[in-house]
Design an enzyme around this catalytic site. Sequence first.
Site, PDB file in Angstrom:
ATOM      1  N   LYS A   1      -2.951  18.924  -8.853  1.00 35.99           N
ATOM      2  CA  LYS A   1      -3.956  19.326  -7.864  1.00 35.99           C
ATOM      3  C   LYS A   1      -3.959  20.850  -7.806  1.00 35.99           C
ATOM      4  O   LYS A   1      -3.065  21.465  -7.248  1.00 35.99           O
ATOM      5  CB  LYS A   1      -3.642  18.737  -6.489  1.00 35.99           C
ATOM      6  CG  LYS A   1      -4.704  19.030  -5.461  1.00 35.99           C
ATOM      7  CD  LYS A   1      -4.456  18.228  -4.197  1.00 35.99           C
ATOM      8  CE  LYS A   1      -5.622  18.283  -3.245  1.00 35.99           C
ATOM      9  NZ  LYS A   1      -5.838  19.603  -2.667  1.00 35.99           N
ATOM     10  N   GLU A  47     -12.139  22.698 -10.773  1.00 39.03           N
ATOM     11  CA  GLU A  47     -11.624  23.584  -9.731  1.00 39.03           C
ATOM     12  C   GLU A  47     -11.621  25.014 -10.265  1.00 39.03           C
ATOM     13  O   GLU A  47     -11.173  25.263 -11.381  1.00 39.03           O
ATOM     14  CB  GLU A  47     -10.211  23.127  -9.353  1.00 39.03           C
ATOM     15  CG  GLU A  47      -9.657  23.754  -8.110  1.00 39.03           C
ATOM     16  CD  GLU A  47     -10.069  23.051  -6.807  1.00 39.03           C
ATOM     17  OE1 GLU A  47     -10.925  22.141  -6.830  1.00 39.03           O
ATOM     18  OE2 GLU A  47      -9.528  23.451  -5.765  1.00 39.03           O
ATOM     19  N   ARG A  66     -15.242   9.454  -0.183  1.00 44.28           N
ATOM     20  CA  ARG A  66     -13.801   9.657  -0.074  1.00 44.28           C
ATOM     21  C   ARG A  66     -13.181   8.272  -0.040  1.00 44.28           C
ATOM     22  O   ARG A  66     -13.137   7.631   0.995  1.00 44.28           O
ATOM     23  CB  ARG A  66     -13.476  10.431   1.207  1.00 44.28           C
ATOM     24  CG  ARG A  66     -12.039  10.910   1.298  1.00 44.28           C
ATOM     25  CD  ARG A  66     -11.753  11.533   2.651  1.00 44.28           C
ATOM     26  NE  ARG A  66     -12.387  12.817   2.850  1.00 44.28           N
ATOM     27  CZ  ARG A  66     -11.980  13.949   2.291  1.00 44.28           C
ATOM     28  NH1 ARG A  66     -10.940  13.956   1.493  1.00 44.28           N
ATOM     29  NH2 ARG A  66     -12.612  15.077   2.533  1.00 44.28           N
TER      30      ARG A  66
HETATM   31  P1  AMP Z   1      -8.697  17.960  -0.379  1.00 38.09           P
HETATM   32  O1  AMP Z   1      -9.630  19.128  -0.384  1.00 38.09           O
HETATM   33  O2  AMP Z   1      -7.342  18.276   0.173  1.00 38.09           O
HETATM   34  O3  AMP Z   1      -9.337  16.728   0.196  1.00 38.09           O
HETATM   35  O4  AMP Z   1      -8.401  17.582  -1.901  1.00 38.09           O
HETATM   36  C1  AMP Z   1      -9.399  17.294  -2.806  1.00 38.09           C
HETATM   37  C2  AMP Z   1      -9.767  18.553  -3.549  1.00 38.09           C
HETATM   38  O5  AMP Z   1      -8.763  18.925  -4.465  1.00 38.09           O
HETATM   39  C3  AMP Z   1     -10.979  18.398  -4.433  1.00 38.09           C
HETATM   40  O6  AMP Z   1     -12.168  18.523  -3.700  1.00 38.09           O
HETATM   41  C4  AMP Z   1     -10.821  19.524  -5.419  1.00 38.09           C
HETATM   42  O7  AMP Z   1     -11.405  20.695  -4.900  1.00 38.09           O
HETATM   43  C5  AMP Z   1      -9.319  19.742  -5.468  1.00 38.09           C
HETATM   44  N1  AMP Z   1      -8.699  19.414  -6.766  1.00 38.09           N
HETATM   45  C6  AMP Z   1      -7.767  20.158  -7.374  1.00 38.09           C
HETATM   46  N2  AMP Z   1      -7.364  19.604  -8.515  1.00 38.09           N
HETATM   47  C7  AMP Z   1      -8.051  18.453  -8.655  1.00 38.09           C
HETATM   48  C8  AMP Z   1      -8.056  17.415  -9.643  1.00 38.09           C
HETATM   49  N3  AMP Z   1      -7.260  17.435 -10.703  1.00 38.09           N
HETATM   50  N4  AMP Z   1      -8.903  16.380  -9.446  1.00 38.09           N
HETATM   51  C9  AMP Z   1      -9.709  16.328  -8.359  1.00 38.09           C
HETATM   52  N5  AMP Z   1      -9.734  17.266  -7.401  1.00 38.09           N
HETATM   53  C10 AMP Z   1      -8.913  18.328  -7.537  1.00 38.09           C
END
Ligand code: AMP
Length: 570
Positions: free
Chosen positions: A249, A299, A414
């Site tokens: 991530k 990202e 989501r």
């Molecule tokens: P969150 O913003 O905490 O809900 O986490 C999801 C976000 O993580 C996504 O919207 C992306 O911006 C980010 N992200 C980073 N790395 C990845 C990945 N490998 N796959 C999907 N999302 C990612």
Amino acid sequence: MNYKTLADACQNLEETSSYLEKNKIIAKLLQETPGERLEMVVTLLLGRVFPAYVSQETGIGLQQLKKAVGQSTGYSKNKIEDLMEQLGDLGKVAEKLTKEKKQMTLADKTLKAKKVFQNLRKLPKITGEGSVDRKIKKISELLTAATPKEAKFIVRTVLGDLRIGVSEGRLRDAIAEAFDLSSEKVEHAYMLTTDYGKVAKAIAEKGEEGLKELDLTVGHPVNPMLAQRLETIDEILKRMNGRAAFEIKIDGIRIQPHKRENDIYLFTRRMEDYTHMFPDLEKSVRNSIKPRKAIVDGELVAINKETGKPMPFQEVLRRRRKYNIENLAEEIPVEIHLFDVLLSGNKTMIKEPYMERRKELEEIIKLGDRIKIVESKILEKTSEIQNFKSEAVHKGHEGLLAKNLKAAYRAGRREFSWLKLKAEVETLDLAVIGAFAGRGDRAGTYGSYLLAARDSETETLKTVTRVGSGFTDEELEHLTEKFGKLRVEEKPSNLDSEIEPDYWFKPQEVFEINYEEIQKSPNETHTSGYGLRFPRFVKIREDLDISSVDTVEDVAKLFEEQEKHQTSDN
Ligand code: AMP
């Protein structure tokens, strides 16, 4: 279609606050609007002249608009300013002054909605010398032909706020009501196109079939798929039927690059067009995406040149806005780490399972300095996943995302097919009091360390965990050297430990430790009464001495919070 029809509907919408009533007004308007005019009407109802994702500035603010009202009504700047004070809304000022003027002039010319739409759409294109005056003239032309009510809504449209309470959500419900479809179906179509105008037109022309035919379009952002969060690796594996793709991530901002021949667009998670913010990426994106057209997902991350670790993104954006973008591109290089593909040439990929999309992504992307693909590992063992996560955290990333191998790309949703591995818990600062000899690869170094918290009552150190992961090879070597100098023969007198490590150290150094959870009465007997699950070394706290080590009470408090959090989540 006369602009009057739209202005009347807007007036009715302004006058009612009832949700159902508003729905009815919009639904009726949509039903009565010919198919080819629906995109326009929906866009105007939202108080816009372009869809939200198109970044076009009219270049007209309140002051210029006041001039346009002055020109069309013949009233002075002072009069307009005075009325503004009283009414607080230039729309109402325009309405009032148009009414006064109209009493003196002859018949109205009928103003067409298309004329309003087109004139306002031309505003961003008027550039160069004298452009502000020409823009003002375009607006005053419309106002001159408008009735008082129409003038009010034209002014408010230019200001970007119709004040009629029509949001995207309401439009979704009204479209569903007008064409007798479920709100979910309408919303799903919106997730793909980000444009209710397009959605309404497709339904009006071909009903539900029209929705199915709606496809991704380069230049139109797709609502990005989002991730759910689960607490533990075991829960994730259970949800994923024992096996999933795990990806790092990356900690940056979501970016959706689009390509059509030479045209490149970069959309954010909120579907704003950020292409102009990253001119330094356009060429790399164009060269890296092999097909003629494509939409990919990833990202955007800024890398600190010295440490090689990601930088806080807010800082990057702030600096990009403030300083010369060209210079900054050199100083703070940005990279895109891709993890998905939605459109590849003429193939729509969103309905394909993860594995197929990943394969396609790897085929169509030429890796470069600026464009990478996120590392993905198909894993099923808890220990492997934990190690991968530690590796990710160690590299300065946030953790991992688990992805269901069979799941489609669900735009804007989501759901549980993408899962975030719980954000890191609060770290602990613990005293390093002993070590165990390394074996295998780690022979000749201290392979793991024994750590303790402070008991503030007795002023003794009590063990909490041993830690053997999270170290790089260099760190292990460096630490072995450092702790070699702190070795003592006997267990230190202020230490309370039932575990006997291979070596004792003078309690002096502090490690910052990450972990998955705190356990009470763990299998291994720790004198603090607590233990850590999956402890990982973060760093040596050169800035702390032993008096700053976390206390057993601190650990107990964190444990309690964790328990509370878990029960409230269930
Ligand atoms: P969150 O913003 O905490 O809900 O986490 C999801 C976000 O993580 C996504 O919207 C992306 O911006 C980010 N992200 C980073 N790395 C990845 C990945 N490998 N796959 C999907 N999302 C990612």
